[in-house]
Design a protein around this motif. Structure first.
Motif, mmCIF file in Angstrom:
data_model
loop_
_atom_site.group_PDB
_atom_site.id
_atom_site.type_symbol
_atom_site.label_atom_id
_atom_site.label_comp_id
_atom_site.label_asym_id
_atom_site.label_seq_id
_atom_site.Cartn_x
_atom_site.Cartn_y
_atom_site.Cartn_z
ATOM 1 N N PRO A 220 0.821 -1.217 0.000
ATOM 2 C CA PRO A 220 0.000 0.000 0.000
ATOM 3 C C PRO A 220 0.852 1.263 0.000
ATOM 4 C CG PRO A 220 -0.729 -1.554 1.691
ATOM 5 C CD PRO A 220 0.580 -2.057 1.177
ATOM 6 N N TYR A 221 0.287 2.336 -0.495
ATOM 7 C CA TYR A 221 0.990 3.612 -0.579
ATOM 8 C C TYR A 221 1.530 4.049 0.786
ATOM 9 C CZ TYR A 221 1.147 8.758 -0.473
ATOM 10 O OH TYR A 221 1.506 10.055 -0.253
ATOM 11 N N THR A 222 0.718 3.942 1.832
ATOM 12 C CA THR A 222 1.157 4.394 3.153
ATOM 13 C C THR A 222 2.352 3.585 3.648
ATOM 14 O OG1 THR A 222 -0.589 2.980 4.085
ATOM 15 C CG2 THR A 222 -1.058 5.327 3.893
ATOM 16 N N GLU A 223 2.382 2.297 3.339
ATOM 17 C CA GLU A 223 3.514 1.463 3.759
ATOM 18 C C GLU A 223 4.763 1.847 2.977
ATOM 19 O OE1 GLU A 223 4.791 -3.262 3.969
ATOM 20 O OE2 GLU A 223 2.667 -2.719 3.801
ATOM 21 N N ARG A 224 4.621 2.111 1.678
ATOM 22 C CA ARG A 224 5.783 2.523 0.878
ATOM 23 C C ARG A 224 6.328 3.860 1.387
ATOM 24 N NH1 ARG A 224 2.180 1.600 -3.324
ATOM 25 N NH2 ARG A 224 2.443 3.735 -4.113
ATOM 26 N N ARG A 225 5.427 4.767 1.743
ATOM 27 C CA ARG A 225 5.880 6.067 2.250
ATOM 28 C C ARG A 225 6.644 5.918 3.560
ATOM 29 N NH1 ARG A 225 6.403 10.943 -0.056
ATOM 30 N NH2 ARG A 225 5.859 11.919 1.931
ATOM 31 N N GLN A 226 6.209 5.018 4.412
ATOM 32 C CA GLN A 226 6.901 4.787 5.677
ATOM 33 C C GLN A 226 8.299 4.231 5.423
ATOM 34 O OE1 GLN A 226 6.025 5.707 8.695
ATOM 35 N NE2 GLN A 226 7.907 4.856 9.589
#
Length: 847
Positions: free
Chosen positions: A670-676
């Motif tokens: 997910p996008y949020t996981e990649r951003r983290q």
């Protein structure tokens, strides 16, 4: 001749009528008196479809006029202050305010609508809560109460003909829609809209929310588009509608309205949104009906919506109950395992079909539960999805197959339970037998059941390495959408299992139920995942507005006005032990030597990292300047590049990570996981930055973007995966001005100071099929340098014929045509009815 003014009593209410001889439809000579008379006469068949709904009125004080001389109209939601005190009303809470809507409960309210020239009555698919008493000022004191919405009691599809199509094309699409709606137990009624197209209504029993109904309608539209791509489009883009019928499924949104059945329309003729029979849609001369024709039909007893769902007031013992929309179905599944296959056996003759038809009751089977998905070419292609439970295969027919993109969903119809032996069945079912056609195994393996409830099943499928699921585990949810247990939605959930790989030494086997029990193992952490070669293409966003953001699952980023660049950090190769950086544009062009200052990325990110971001050049006000960046991007000689890097340094704004040595491919995360992971992995430097996002509040993000003088924002779904090389509505560009991506197809000769350059550029827009359609011309917004530079580039790609065939004659007279190679961006104030850009102004030439 009707008197100009009179006071009448309608349904026990006194109403003052004025200007009764005023002509509202000049072409037909229809007066206000005739409009009011129509509303009164049609009331018995119209009121059932508008009662207890919030009525939005579209008013033409001077009538709609003619096609060549149309008159102004305006929408009215809030009840007019001048409304009679006997008009019932209720309040509705919107996001930041309350609107008071009139309720069309009787003939008197319809008469008042005619008096104020409210020709079009638009209503939502839901009704107000029946427990709240409508407010009538002359009978009650205080303010109208705020009422809640009921669940919708109907599903609506709006079939809108695009350029080159008409209502008969809509009729064909309506028949296709009817087949799908019938398949899920929702019989439908067509309504010629009174404008250009057709509406389809299917009654609901109020069990489902607007969001659920919208999802079903959206899937129906997408299914029709997939089946008939040359005839149907389900996207909102007007440029994609040429030669096709647009299925507008969005009117099922709780905030949307549809013109009510039997409402007049604000067209040059007094046409009506008229319910029709399916037989009428077969007429090759099908057209819209005037109010005179509709009154004649009703007088003869023709009302195709007569048995459609009607409003039920629980306080009225004599009120008719709302007709059930979903036909009653016999219960198919039994809870007693001894009888679980009774229905299956009753539908098959073992002497005529090669399918397994066991005589005995199902017996328990040892081992992990299994699944099978069978591609079934019967009357229509579908995919039978079967999960083992309690000794049988619980089965659903999925018309389009299980979705393979995260968040994707499709229709599923539960069928009879099948025996376990069916998991290995492949073959031909005879034509005259139940389910006749070819059956083959699309994928099979083991299933992990995470949740099994009456109306929801959550499970993970572990299929074959070369199976239809792509060789990786997939988490799905099956959600029941009716109270009979037959109609479901299947959705690929956003939270997917981590990607695993099968060891190469593992022996493959063709036995479906055995091979699927293998448990793939993760790679040892000591083996770094190598970089992808070549680098993937970047994921692309769609242009949109705030209205395109459905749901609350959005994160906002700044939109940088620069070059989209993917970067890779390679392992050190030289004696200095320094890593190397590779920079690639969206079309694969190598910018590594063009932007040498970005080599610092090797010190900020570990080797085997692939990043996505935007390269920008800043002006003296420290704002992105695309013109400056283009000056940098065109340089090729090392001396010029080094000198420019000192005068116009570029910055790399990194917003995504696609690959790391530790994690391998991250595009399914997910996008949020990649951003983290990005924040933990990459540190900002002098020329490389990892900007913070702008939060999850749209208004705040837009305000910050304007303060920074950026061109807009990017909205990204928090759970969206990275779809390399694909344009997705999971990422949406929202600009402060209307912008359009265009292709230059020619120029018109300039005069005066522009005699040596051009007067205007002729533009085209590329639709989703890759075809170009004419979009108008732009002649303002150019600098002198741009005029000269663009003319020089155009001179190199001239051609004799126009690259599109729909250029307006007045624009083509003195045009010089070019091969459509140069892409650009223009600002505009909207799109005209013939799909031309309104008031375009030049923005920039794109890479």
């Amino acid at each position: 001749m009707a008197p100009k003014q009179q006071t009448v009593t309608v349904a026990g209410r006194k109403l003052k009528l004025t200007n009764l001889d005023k002509v509202l439809y000049p072409k037909a000579g229809t007066t206000k008196a005739e409009v009011i008379e129509y509303f009164q006469t049609i009331a018995p068949v119209m009121l059932p479809h508008v009662r207890r709904r919030a009525v939005t009125r579209k008013r033409w004080p001077d009538g709609p006029g003619t096609a060549t001389d149309p008159k102004d109209a305006f929408f009215r939601k809030n009840l007019e202050d001048s409304a009679p005190s006997w008009v019932p009303r209720l309040g509705l809470q919107h996001s930041d305010h309350v609107n008071t809507y009139p309720l069309a409960e009787d003939e008197a309210v319809l008469a008042w609508f005619g008096q104020v020239a409210a020709l079009e009555l638009h209503v939502p698919q839901w009704r107000f809560d029946a427990a709240v008493t409508p407010f009538i000022p002359q009978d009650q004191d205080g303010e109208p109460p705020v009422a809640e919405r009921r669940n919708p009691d109907r599903l609506v599809l709006d079939l809108d003909p695009g350029p080159g199509t008409d209502v008969t094309d809509c009729a064909q699409v309506a028949r296709w829609c009817r087949e799908l709606l019938d398949d899920i137990g929702l019989p439908s009624v067509p309504v010629t809209s009174g404008s250009k197209g057709i509406h389809l209504y299917a009654a609901l029993d109020g069990s489902y929310t607007s969001n659920q109904v919208s999802e079903v309608a959206k899937e129906l539209a997408r299914s029709l588009e997939a089946d008939h791509p040359k005839n149907v489009v389900s996207q909102m883009k007007k440029t994609a509608r040429k030669g096709k019928v647009f299925i507008d499924w969005s009117q099922n949104n709780a905030n949307k309205t549809t013109v009510a059945p039997y409402s007049l329309r604000g067209r040059p003729q007094p046409w009506v949104a008229a319910p029709r029979t399916w037989e009428e849609l077969e007429d090759p001369d099908l057209g819209q009906l005037t109010f005179h024709e509709v009154l004649e039909r009703v007088a003869e007893g023709t009302d195709p919506l007569a048995d459609f769902g009607r409003y039920t007031d629980p306080s009225d013992a004599d009120s008719p109950a709302m007709a059930e929309s979903v036909p009653k179905k016999t219960e198919q599944k039994t809870t007693d395992i001894e009888d679980a296959l009774t229905k299956y056996r009753s539908m098959r003759d073992a002497a005529k079909t090669p399918e397994p038809v066991p005589d005995d009751s199902p017996a328990a089977r040892e081992g992990d539960p299994i699944f099978v998905i069978q591609e079934h070419h019967a009357t229509a292609l579908h995919y039978d999805t079967r999960l083992e439970r309690d000794g049988v295969l619980v089965s659903w027919a999925v018309p389009k197959g299980p979705p393979l993109e995260v968040g994707g969903q499709g229709l599923a119809v539960q069928t009879e339970d099948h025996p376990i032996e069916y998991a290995e069945f492949e073959g031909t079912i005879p034509k005259d037998e139940y389910g006749g056609g070819e059956v083959s195994i699309w994928d099979s393996g083991t299933v992990e059941i995470e949740k099994w409830e009456d109306k929801k099943v959550v499970f993970v499928l572990h299929g074959q390495p070369e199976g239809g699921l792509g060789g990786k585990p997939r988490r799905y949810a099956l959600v029941q959408t009716d109270d009979k247990g037959k109609d479901w939605l299947i959705r690929l959930m956003k939270d997917q299992p981590k990607q695993t790989t099968v060891p190469e030494t593992q022996e493959k086997t063709s036995t479906h139920t055995k091979s699927s029990s293998r448990k793939p193992k993760n790679k040892p952490k000591s083996e770094p995942a190598p970089l992808p070669d070549p680098l993937p293409s970047p994921m692309l966003a769609t242009m949109g507005t705030a209205k395109d953001l459905r749901g609350e699952d959005w994160i906002f980023e700044a939109k940088w006005d620069g070059y989209r660049i993917l970067s890779a950090v390679h392992h050190p190769t030289g004696e200095d032990n320094a890593g190397t950086v590779e920079l690639r544009s969206r079309n694969g062009k190598d910018y590594t030597t063009v932007f040498p200052e970005l080599s610092e990325l090797a010190d900020l990110a570990p080797p085997d990292t692939v990043l996505d971001g935007e390269v920008v050049a800043l002006n003296s006000a420290h704002r992105p300047d695309f013109g400056l960046l283009q000056r940098r991007g065109r340089l090729t000689k090392k001396r010029e590049i080094d000198r420019a890097a000192e005068r116009i340094p570029v910055h790399y704004m990194v917003f995504d990570v696609l690959h790391t040595a530790e994690h391998g491919d991250l595009t399914d995360r997910p996008y949020t996981e990649r951003r983290q992971i990005l924040r933990e992995l990459v540190t900002s430097g002098k020329q490389v930055q990892v900007p913070e996002d702008l939060g999850d509040e749209l208004d705040h993000a837009m305000e910050v973007s304007e303060e920074l003088k950026l061109e807009g924002i990017l909205a990204k779904r928090a759970q969206s995966t990275y779809r390399a090389g694909k344009r997705s509505d999971d990422w949406i560009k929202i600009k402060h001005d209307n912008h359009a991506d265009v292709v230059i197809i020619g120029w018109r000769q300039g005069k005066g100071g522009r005699a040596k350059t051009f007067g205007s550029l002729l533009l085209a827009i590329e639709n989703d099929d890759g075809d170009l359609t004419y979009a108008g011309r732009v002649g303002t917004g150019f600098s002198d340098a741009e005029l000269t530079e663009i003319r020089q580039q155009l001179e190199k790609i001239t051609r004799k014929t126009p690259p599109v065939d729909d250029v307006a004659r007045e624009d083509a007279g003195d045009a010089t045509w070019v091969t459509p190679k140069l892409h650009a961006e223009v600002k505009h104030s909207g799109i005209t009815r013939d799909n031309r850009l309104r008031h375009p102004a030049w923005s920039k030439l794109r890479d």
